[in-house]
Design a protein around this motif. Structure first.
Motif, PDB file in Angstrom:
ATOM      1  N   GLU A 223       0.696  -1.273  -0.091  1.00 47.44           N
ATOM      2  CA  GLU A 223      -0.026  -0.061  -0.064  1.00 47.44           C
ATOM      3  C   GLU A 223       0.916   1.195   0.044  1.00 47.44           C
ATOM      4  OE1 GLU A 223      -2.542  -0.720   3.329  1.00 47.44           O
ATOM      5  OE2 GLU A 223      -3.752  -1.868   2.325  1.00 47.44           O
ATOM      6  N   LYS A 224       1.969   1.407   0.856  1.00 46.01           N
ATOM      7  CA  LYS A 224       2.784   2.434   0.831  1.00 46.01           C
ATOM      8  C   LYS A 224       3.569   2.727  -0.628  1.00 46.01           C
ATOM      9  CE  LYS A 224       7.074   3.973   2.779  1.00 46.01           C
ATOM     10  NZ  LYS A 224       8.433   3.453   3.734  1.00 46.01           N
ATOM     11  N   ARG A 225       3.892   1.808  -1.222  1.00 47.16           N
ATOM     12  CA  ARG A 225       4.587   1.768  -2.447  1.00 47.16           C
ATOM     13  C   ARG A 225       3.609   2.354  -3.664  1.00 47.16           C
ATOM     14  NH1 ARG A 225       7.437  -0.200   0.962  1.00 47.16           N
ATOM     15  NH2 ARG A 225       9.727   0.143   1.135  1.00 47.16           N
ATOM     16  N   ILE A 226       2.486   1.748  -3.487  1.00 51.41           N
ATOM     17  CA  ILE A 226       1.419   1.987  -4.543  1.00 51.41           C
ATOM     18  C   ILE A 226       1.097   3.717  -4.307  1.00 51.41           C
ATOM     19  CG2 ILE A 226      -0.934   1.654  -5.129  1.00 51.41           C
ATOM     20  CD1 ILE A 226      -0.787  -1.318  -4.701  1.00 51.41           C
ATOM     21  N   LYS A 227       1.107   4.059  -3.089  1.00 47.43           N
ATOM     22  CA  LYS A 227       0.850   5.446  -3.062  1.00 47.43           C
ATOM     23  C   LYS A 227       1.734   6.093  -3.411  1.00 47.43           C
ATOM     24  CE  LYS A 227      -2.121   5.164   1.392  1.00 47.43           C
ATOM     25  NZ  LYS A 227      -2.199   5.272   2.668  1.00 47.43           N
ATOM     26  N   GLU A 228       3.105   5.586  -3.538  1.00 48.18           N
ATOM     27  CA  GLU A 228       4.184   6.629  -4.163  1.00 48.18           C
ATOM     28  C   GLU A 228       4.064   6.291  -5.544  1.00 48.18           C
ATOM     29  OE1 GLU A 228       7.774   4.501  -2.311  1.00 48.18           O
ATOM     30  OE2 GLU A 228       7.140   5.453  -0.336  1.00 48.18           O
ATOM     31  N   GLY A 229       3.078   5.647  -6.171  1.00 46.97           N
ATOM     32  CA  GLY A 229       3.109   5.570  -7.694  1.00 46.97           C
ATOM     33  C   GLY A 229       3.664   4.413  -8.272  1.00 46.97           C
ATOM     34  N   LEU A 230       4.206   3.317  -7.600  1.00 43.63           N
ATOM     35  CA  LEU A 230       4.663   2.304  -8.064  1.00 43.63           C
ATOM     36  C   LEU A 230       3.595   1.110  -8.275  1.00 43.63           C
ATOM     37  CD1 LEU A 230       7.764   2.074  -5.643  1.00 43.63           C
ATOM     38  CD2 LEU A 230       7.604   2.940  -8.216  1.00 43.63           C
ATOM     39  N   ARG A 231       3.886   0.389  -9.234  1.00 41.10           N
ATOM     40  CA  ARG A 231       3.187  -1.017  -9.813  1.00 41.10           C
ATOM     41  C   ARG A 231       3.593  -2.114  -8.922  1.00 41.10           C
ATOM     42  NH1 ARG A 231       3.549   1.849 -14.040  1.00 41.10           N
ATOM     43  NH2 ARG A 231       4.837   0.339 -15.303  1.00 41.10           N
ATOM     44  N   LEU A 232       3.062  -3.090  -8.383  1.00 44.49           N
ATOM     45  CA  LEU A 232       3.393  -4.276  -7.831  1.00 44.49           C
ATOM     46  C   LEU A 232       3.434  -5.176  -8.918  1.00 44.49           C
ATOM     47  CD1 LEU A 232       4.258  -5.978  -5.296  1.00 44.49           C
ATOM     48  CD2 LEU A 232       1.692  -6.816  -5.461  1.00 44.49           C
ATOM     49  N   MET A 233       4.595  -5.996  -9.130  1.00 45.86           N
ATOM     50  CA  MET A 233       4.903  -6.737 -10.374  1.00 45.86           C
ATOM     51  C   MET A 233       5.251  -8.127  -9.807  1.00 45.86           C
ATOM     52  SD  MET A 233       4.839  -4.539 -12.520  1.00 45.86           S
ATOM     53  CE  MET A 233       5.379  -5.743 -13.873  1.00 45.86           C
ATOM     54  N   ASN A 234       4.961  -8.575  -8.597  1.00 48.45           N
ATOM     55  CA  ASN A 234       5.300  -9.815  -8.037  1.00 48.45           C
ATOM     56  C   ASN A 234       4.218 -10.731  -8.516  1.00 48.45           C
ATOM     57  OD1 ASN A 234       6.715  -8.214  -6.015  1.00 48.45           O
ATOM     58  ND2 ASN A 234       6.882 -10.118  -5.152  1.00 48.45           N
ATOM     59  N   THR A 235       4.373 -11.961  -8.900  1.00 45.00           N
ATOM     60  CA  THR A 235       3.380 -12.780  -9.372  1.00 45.00           C
ATOM     61  C   THR A 235       3.453 -14.145  -8.403  1.00 45.00           C
ATOM     62  OG1 THR A 235       5.071 -14.175 -10.552  1.00 45.00           O
ATOM     63  CG2 THR A 235       3.954 -12.598 -11.992  1.00 45.00           C
ATOM     64  N   ASN A 236       4.229 -13.922  -7.259  1.00 44.04           N
ATOM     65  CA  ASN A 236       3.959 -15.178  -6.295  1.00 44.04           C
ATOM     66  C   ASN A 236       3.197 -14.734  -5.133  1.00 44.04           C
ATOM     67  OD1 ASN A 236       5.652 -12.785  -5.502  1.00 44.04           O
ATOM     68  ND2 ASN A 236       7.155 -14.449  -4.363  1.00 44.04           N
ATOM     69  N   ILE A 237       2.475 -13.560  -5.193  1.00 46.04           N
ATOM     70  CA  ILE A 237       1.428 -13.065  -4.137  1.00 46.04           C
ATOM     71  C   ILE A 237       0.093 -12.805  -4.610  1.00 46.04           C
ATOM     72  CG2 ILE A 237       3.240 -12.690  -2.470  1.00 46.04           C
ATOM     73  CD1 ILE A 237       2.509  -9.613  -2.982  1.00 46.04           C
ATOM     74  N   LYS A 238      -0.078 -12.852  -5.847  1.00 44.26           N
ATOM     75  CA  LYS A 238      -1.592 -12.499  -6.270  1.00 44.26           C
ATOM     76  C   LYS A 238      -2.731 -12.868  -6.070  1.00 44.26           C
ATOM     77  CE  LYS A 238       0.268 -10.219 -10.628  1.00 44.26           C
ATOM     78  NZ  LYS A 238       0.134  -8.851 -10.150  1.00 44.26           N
ATOM     79  N   TYR A 239      -2.548 -14.099  -5.448  1.00 42.70           N
ATOM     80  CA  TYR A 239      -3.705 -15.083  -5.173  1.00 42.70           C
ATOM     81  C   TYR A 239      -3.879 -15.005  -3.669  1.00 42.70           C
ATOM     82  CZ  TYR A 239      -3.767 -15.574 -10.085  1.00 42.70           C
ATOM     83  OH  TYR A 239      -3.917 -15.268 -11.409  1.00 42.70           O
ATOM     84  N   THR A 240      -3.266 -14.472  -2.739  1.00 43.59           N
ATOM     85  CA  THR A 240      -3.429 -14.581  -1.309  1.00 43.59           C
ATOM     86  C   THR A 240      -4.119 -13.542  -0.931  1.00 43.59           C
ATOM     87  OG1 THR A 240      -1.412 -12.561  -1.058  1.00 43.59           O
ATOM     88  CG2 THR A 240      -0.722 -15.303  -1.368  1.00 43.59           C
ATOM     89  N   LYS A 241      -4.506 -13.618   0.425  1.00 41.46           N
ATOM     90  CA  LYS A 241      -5.332 -12.942   1.059  1.00 41.46           C
ATOM     91  C   LYS A 241      -4.777 -11.345   1.176  1.00 41.46           C
ATOM     92  CE  LYS A 241      -5.550 -15.854   4.657  1.00 41.46           C
ATOM     93  NZ  LYS A 241      -5.879 -16.316   5.926  1.00 41.46           N
ATOM     94  N   VAL A 242      -3.383 -11.362   1.149  1.00 44.69           N
ATOM     95  CA  VAL A 242      -2.806  -9.998   1.162  1.00 44.69           C
ATOM     96  C   VAL A 242      -3.309  -8.995  -0.099  1.00 44.69           C
ATOM     97  CG1 VAL A 242      -0.775  -8.887   0.700  1.00 44.69           C
ATOM     98  CG2 VAL A 242      -0.662 -10.928   1.989  1.00 44.69           C
ATOM     99  N   LEU A 243      -3.775  -9.423  -1.034  1.00 46.02           N
ATOM    100  CA  LEU A 243      -4.118  -8.690  -2.067  1.00 46.02           C
ATOM    101  C   LEU A 243      -5.780  -8.238  -2.136  1.00 46.02           C
ATOM    102  CD1 LEU A 243      -1.901  -9.345  -5.166  1.00 46.02           C
ATOM    103  CD2 LEU A 243      -1.878  -7.488  -3.259  1.00 46.02           C
ATOM    104  N   LYS A 244      -6.592  -8.819  -1.209  1.00 42.25           N
ATOM    105  CA  LYS A 244      -7.991  -8.863  -1.322  1.00 42.25           C
ATOM    106  C   LYS A 244      -8.464  -7.809  -0.488  1.00 42.25           C
ATOM    107  CE  LYS A 244      -8.510 -13.595  -2.539  1.00 42.25           C
ATOM    108  NZ  LYS A 244      -9.006 -14.919  -2.283  1.00 42.25           N
TER     109      LYS A 244
END
Length: 171
Positions: A150-171
């Protein structure tokens, strides 16, 4: 990496960054169209155009005609694709994805608007790097990752990880 142009799905396979000069992006790869190997690509990094050697000349010429008639946008100016430009674009994307896969094991990987990668590692006093998969095992780890994302997205960055997309973290 692939791109759909006209009736063709054009892919670059077996992309390898090679040692070469740094005036252009040095790599070797195979160019495929609709599942058929049509050419080999090579750039030595000395600033010249990527050399493309046709394997299936009739199909390569057919694909090339469609690709070269396709407009793209670069620095807000219109230009037509060439086969070397398309191959270079796909190669750069492929190497970027290989780099992301390598670093996402122990980092959150973000990209900025200029396509630069930013890695955010997780470590402790006794461990230099903690794998993301290990951090995701606990609720506190998931919360820590979510907060960092959330901090990095507020800074204008895009998350590129493919190893966490289907976890509870991104829901």
């Amino acid at each position: 990496m692939s791109k759909i142009i006209g009736k063709y799905k054009i892919e670059l396979k077996k992309v390898k960054e090679i040692y070469g000069h740094d005036d252009s992006f040095p790599y070797v790869a195979e160019l495929w169209a609709n599942g058929k190997h049509i050419a080999d690509c090579h750039n030595d990094g000395w600033g010249g155009e990527t050399v493309i050697t046709a394997i299936d000349l009739p199909m390569f010429m057919e694909v090339s005609a469609i690709v070269c008639a396709t407009k793209g946008a670069f620095n807000e100016k219109d230009w037509n694709y060439t086969m070397p430009i398309l191959a270079d674009e796909l190669a750069i994307d492929a190497i970027r994805m290989q780099t992301i896969k390598k670093y996402q094991v122990n980092n959150l990987v973000f990209m900025d608007d200029e396509y630069r990668l930013v890695c955010v590692p997780f470590k402790t006093k006794t461990r230099k790097a903690i794998p993301i998969a290990e951090i995701l095992l606990s609720q506190s780890g998931q919360d820590m990752i979510k907060k960092s994302i959330e901090k990095r997205i507020k800074e204008g960055l895009r998350l590129m990880n493919t190893n966490i997309k289907y976890t509870k973290v991104l829901k």
